[in-house]
Design a protein around this motif. Structure first.
Motif, PDB file in Angstrom:
ATOM      1  N   ILE A  90      38.885  62.754  27.660  1.00  0.00           N
ATOM      2  CA  ILE A  90      39.478  61.450  27.376  1.00  0.00           C
ATOM      3  C   ILE A  90      39.907  60.848  28.708  1.00  0.00           C
ATOM      4  O   ILE A  90      40.688  61.448  29.458  1.00  0.00           O
ATOM      5  N   ILE A  91      39.365  59.671  29.002  1.00  0.00           N
ATOM      6  CA  ILE A  91      39.618  58.993  30.270  1.00  0.00           C
ATOM      7  C   ILE A  91      40.256  57.637  29.983  1.00  0.00           C
ATOM      8  O   ILE A  91      39.743  56.865  29.160  1.00  0.00           O
ATOM      9  N   SER A  92      41.352  57.345  30.637  1.00  0.00           N
ATOM     10  CA  SER A  92      41.959  56.023  30.499  1.00  0.00           C
ATOM     11  C   SER A  92      41.485  55.120  31.625  1.00  0.00           C
ATOM     12  O   SER A  92      41.108  55.579  32.710  1.00  0.00           O
ATOM     13  N   ILE A  93      41.487  53.843  31.342  1.00  0.00           N
ATOM     14  CA  ILE A  93      41.119  52.845  32.349  1.00  0.00           C
ATOM     15  C   ILE A  93      42.261  51.851  32.490  1.00  0.00           C
ATOM     16  O   ILE A  93      43.037  51.626  31.562  1.00  0.00           O
ATOM     17  N   GLY A  94      42.337  51.259  33.661  1.00  0.00           N
ATOM     18  CA  GLY A  94      43.363  50.261  33.910  1.00  0.00           C
ATOM     19  C   GLY A  94      43.020  48.934  33.260  1.00  0.00           C
ATOM     20  O   GLY A  94      41.908  48.714  32.764  1.00  0.00           O
ATOM     21  N   ASP A  95      43.987  48.042  33.246  1.00  0.00           N
ATOM     22  CA  ASP A  95      43.780  46.721  32.665  1.00  0.00           C
ATOM     23  C   ASP A  95      42.626  46.000  33.337  1.00  0.00           C
ATOM     24  O   ASP A  95      42.369  46.171  34.539  1.00  0.00           O
ATOM     25  N   TYR A  96      41.958  45.143  32.581  1.00  0.00           N
ATOM     26  CA  TYR A  96      41.016  44.211  33.193  1.00  0.00           C
ATOM     27  C   TYR A  96      41.804  43.182  34.003  1.00  0.00           C
ATOM     28  O   TYR A  96      42.974  42.918  33.746  1.00  0.00           O
ATOM     29  N   ASP A 121      31.490  60.705  40.797  1.00  0.00           N
ATOM     30  CA  ASP A 121      30.067  60.387  40.924  1.00  0.00           C
ATOM     31  C   ASP A 121      29.686  59.260  39.950  1.00  0.00           C
ATOM     32  O   ASP A 121      28.917  58.353  40.302  1.00  0.00           O
ATOM     33  N   LEU A 122      30.226  59.330  38.757  1.00  0.00           N
ATOM     34  CA  LEU A 122      29.919  58.305  37.754  1.00  0.00           C
ATOM     35  C   LEU A 122      30.423  56.933  38.206  1.00  0.00           C
ATOM     36  O   LEU A 122      29.713  55.921  38.083  1.00  0.00           O
ATOM     37  N   ILE A 123      31.625  56.904  38.764  1.00  0.00           N
ATOM     38  CA  ILE A 123      32.189  55.643  39.231  1.00  0.00           C
ATOM     39  C   ILE A 123      31.417  55.115  40.432  1.00  0.00           C
ATOM     40  O   ILE A 123      31.135  53.909  40.537  1.00  0.00           O
ATOM     41  N   ALA A 124      31.048  56.005  41.345  1.00  0.00           N
ATOM     42  CA  ALA A 124      30.296  55.593  42.533  1.00  0.00           C
ATOM     43  C   ALA A 124      28.967  54.947  42.149  1.00  0.00           C
ATOM     44  O   ALA A 124      28.505  54.012  42.818  1.00  0.00           O
ATOM     45  N   ALA A 125      28.368  55.401  41.065  1.00  0.00           N
ATOM     46  CA  ALA A 125      27.068  54.868  40.646  1.00  0.00           C
ATOM     47  C   ALA A 125      27.167  53.432  40.129  1.00  0.00           C
ATOM     48  O   ALA A 125      26.144  52.757  39.993  1.00  0.00           O
ATOM     49  N   THR A 126      28.402  52.953  39.854  1.00  0.00           N
ATOM     50  CA  THR A 126      28.572  51.589  39.357  1.00  0.00           C
ATOM     51  C   THR A 126      28.809  50.580  40.481  1.00  0.00           C
ATOM     52  O   THR A 126      28.900  49.382  40.216  1.00  0.00           O
ATOM     53  N   ALA A 127      28.931  51.074  41.702  1.00  0.00           N
ATOM     54  CA  ALA A 127      29.269  50.169  42.826  1.00  0.00           C
ATOM     55  C   ALA A 127      28.110  49.230  43.141  1.00  0.00           C
ATOM     56  O   ALA A 127      26.948  49.549  42.928  1.00  0.00           O
ATOM     57  N   LEU A 150      41.009  50.530  38.773  1.00  0.00           N
ATOM     58  CA  LEU A 150      40.299  49.817  39.832  1.00  0.00           C
ATOM     59  C   LEU A 150      41.238  48.826  40.507  1.00  0.00           C
ATOM     60  O   LEU A 150      40.960  47.630  40.642  1.00  0.00           O
ATOM     61  N   SER A 151      42.352  49.356  40.937  1.00  0.00           N
ATOM     62  CA  SER A 151      43.370  48.614  41.676  1.00  0.00           C
ATOM     63  C   SER A 151      44.260  49.652  42.347  1.00  0.00           C
ATOM     64  O   SER A 151      44.165  50.839  42.062  1.00  0.00           O
ATOM     65  N   ASN A 152      45.133  49.205  43.223  1.00  0.00           N
ATOM     66  CA  ASN A 152      46.063  50.136  43.881  1.00  0.00           C
ATOM     67  C   ASN A 152      47.231  49.362  44.464  1.00  0.00           C
ATOM     68  O   ASN A 152      47.348  49.204  45.679  1.00  0.00           O
ATOM     69  N   LYS A 153      48.071  48.851  43.593  1.00  0.00           N
ATOM     70  CA  LYS A 153      49.298  48.209  44.041  1.00  0.00           C
ATOM     71  C   LYS A 153      50.373  49.293  44.142  1.00  0.00           C
ATOM     72  O   LYS A 153      50.556  50.061  43.203  1.00  0.00           O
ATOM     73  N   PRO A 154      51.068  49.381  45.265  1.00  0.00           N
ATOM     74  CA  PRO A 154      51.947  50.536  45.486  1.00  0.00           C
ATOM     75  C   PRO A 154      53.006  50.721  44.422  1.00  0.00           C
ATOM     76  O   PRO A 154      53.347  51.856  44.071  1.00  0.00           O
ATOM     77  N   TRP A 155      53.563  49.627  43.883  1.00  0.00           N
ATOM     78  CA  TRP A 155      54.596  49.781  42.856  1.00  0.00           C
ATOM     79  C   TRP A 155      54.002  50.339  41.557  1.00  0.00           C
ATOM     80  O   TRP A 155      54.704  50.977  40.794  1.00  0.00           O
ATOM     81  N   ASN A 167      36.161  41.738  37.227  1.00  0.00           N
ATOM     82  CA  ASN A 167      35.894  42.402  35.955  1.00  0.00           C
ATOM     83  C   ASN A 167      34.447  42.847  35.808  1.00  0.00           C
ATOM     84  O   ASN A 167      34.159  43.695  34.951  1.00  0.00           O
ATOM     85  N   ARG A 168      33.550  42.326  36.614  1.00  0.00           N
ATOM     86  CA  ARG A 168      32.174  42.812  36.543  1.00  0.00           C
ATOM     87  C   ARG A 168      32.114  44.305  36.838  1.00  0.00           C
ATOM     88  O   ARG A 168      31.415  45.064  36.167  1.00  0.00           O
ATOM     89  N   ARG A 169      32.849  44.752  37.867  1.00  0.00           N
ATOM     90  CA  ARG A 169      32.876  46.189  38.166  1.00  0.00           C
ATOM     91  C   ARG A 169      33.602  46.948  37.063  1.00  0.00           C
ATOM     92  O   ARG A 169      33.174  48.036  36.646  1.00  0.00           O
ATOM     93  N   ARG A 170      34.694  46.411  36.568  1.00  0.00           N
ATOM     94  CA  ARG A 170      35.443  47.093  35.512  1.00  0.00           C
ATOM     95  C   ARG A 170      34.593  47.259  34.254  1.00  0.00           C
ATOM     96  O   ARG A 170      34.618  48.313  33.606  1.00  0.00           O
ATOM     97  N   LEU A 171      33.840  46.231  33.910  1.00  0.00           N
ATOM     98  CA  LEU A 171      32.977  46.325  32.739  1.00  0.00           C
ATOM     99  C   LEU A 171      31.852  47.322  32.952  1.00  0.00           C
ATOM    100  O   LEU A 171      31.464  48.049  32.023  1.00  0.00           O
ATOM    101  N   ALA A 172      31.324  47.375  34.177  1.00  0.00           N
ATOM    102  CA  ALA A 172      30.280  48.358  34.483  1.00  0.00           C
ATOM    103  C   ALA A 172      30.816  49.774  34.372  1.00  0.00           C
ATOM    104  O   ALA A 172      30.141  50.676  33.846  1.00  0.00           O
ATOM    105  N   VAL A 173      32.024  50.003  34.861  1.00  0.00           N
ATOM    106  CA  VAL A 173      32.645  51.328  34.757  1.00  0.00           C
ATOM    107  C   VAL A 173      32.895  51.680  33.292  1.00  0.00           C
ATOM    108  O   VAL A 173      32.644  52.808  32.853  1.00  0.00           O
ATOM    109  N   THR A 174      33.396  50.710  32.519  1.00  0.00           N
ATOM    110  CA  THR A 174      33.630  50.954  31.101  1.00  0.00           C
ATOM    111  C   THR A 174      32.337  51.362  30.397  1.00  0.00           C
ATOM    112  O   THR A 174      32.322  52.319  29.596  1.00  0.00           O
TER     113      THR A 174
END
Length: 266
Positions: free
Chosen positions: A154-160, A260-266, A211-216, A170-177
């Protein structure tokens, strides 16, 4: 370095101030920061209250909050420490009465998280960690899941994305999804990066893809996940840092396949 056990007590005490407010108070006025991104009066009240408590114990440390910067310090000996706070991680959830939200507080030393506390008061969950001290939930040590096959994960994803350039992001987020949908057991979206990372640490889920990295959003959860044994990396497989583009965490067995799966969507 100042004793991390003592600093954890400071962090936990301050997070409890915010958690009590989150659990008992109404959102108050809701203001749009940009398209579909909101801040409430309670976000601001929690941030001010937590930073006030921290300033009493660590007056020479810097502060960074999602809603504003506060308490900037220029002392050469202490400026390498910075408190990083998300007063309500999952504000949209909170506004809509969804209880997946938390106070997320981290202390960084030279831009590396060394103390972390996440309190989710509606769920009765309190997570903490400090460097080389392990990760804990409600006082009990936690570790990542034992899942060995990505297809059973079970893998969670961040918000679009919302706001500026949302469609492009969101194009990358949708590809990852789409890629995850073909290769994992289930996908989940909780709407709180702090809980995504804490639940990887606790083994409730097997990995998360933010697919984000805000420090807070991520600083506290990254340390808790690492101290539980999780691999935490950028989407290119490099070690995660505050300056990384993305935040990927997973148990160490499935992490290579997930990356590897995520890298293939780049």
């Amino acid at each position: 370095m100042t004793c991390l056990k003592e600093l954890l007590k400071v962090a936990d005490d301050a997070a409890r101030v915010g958690s009590a407010l989150l659990h008992s108070a109404a959102p108050g006025r809701i203001t749009a920061k940009e398209d579909r991104d909101f801040v409430t009066d309670l976000d601001l009240e929690i941030q001010e209250s937590v930073f006030q408590r921290l300033s009493e114990s660590t007056p020479l440390f810097d502060f960074l909050g999602e809603e504003q910067q506060s308490g900037q310090n220029t002392d050469d000996t202490e400026a390498t420490y910075q408190w990083i706070l998300d007063p309500i991680d999952g504000t949209s959830n909170f506004i809509h009465g969804i209880q997946l939200c938390a106070v997320s507080l981290a202390l960084t030393f030279e831009d590396v998280p060394v103390v972390a506390v996440i309190h989710a008061p509606f769920l009765g969950l309190e997570y903490h960690a400090y460097t080389d001290g392990g990760a804990f939930c409600n006082g009990a040590r936690i570790k990542t899941s034992g899942t060995t096959d990505l297809r059973n994960s079970i893998i969670s994803i961040g918000d679009y994305a919302v706001g500026r350039d949302a469609a492009a992001k969101n194009r990358r987020r949708l590809a990852v999804t789409a890629a995850l949908a073909e290769h994992v057991e289930r996908i989940r979206m909780f709407g709180s990066a702090a809980l995504d990372l804490a639940w990887v640490a606790e083994g409730r889920i097997d990995g998360c893809v933010l697919l984000s990295n805000k420090p807070w959003d991520t600083a506290a959860g990254v340390l808790i996940a690492r101290e539980s044994g999780a691999v935490v990396a950028d989407s290119d497989g490099s070690d995660h840092a505050l300056g990384s583009a993305h935040t990927i965490a997973a148990n160490p067995t499935i992490a290579p396949d997930l990356l590897d799966l995520i890298a293939a969507t780049a």
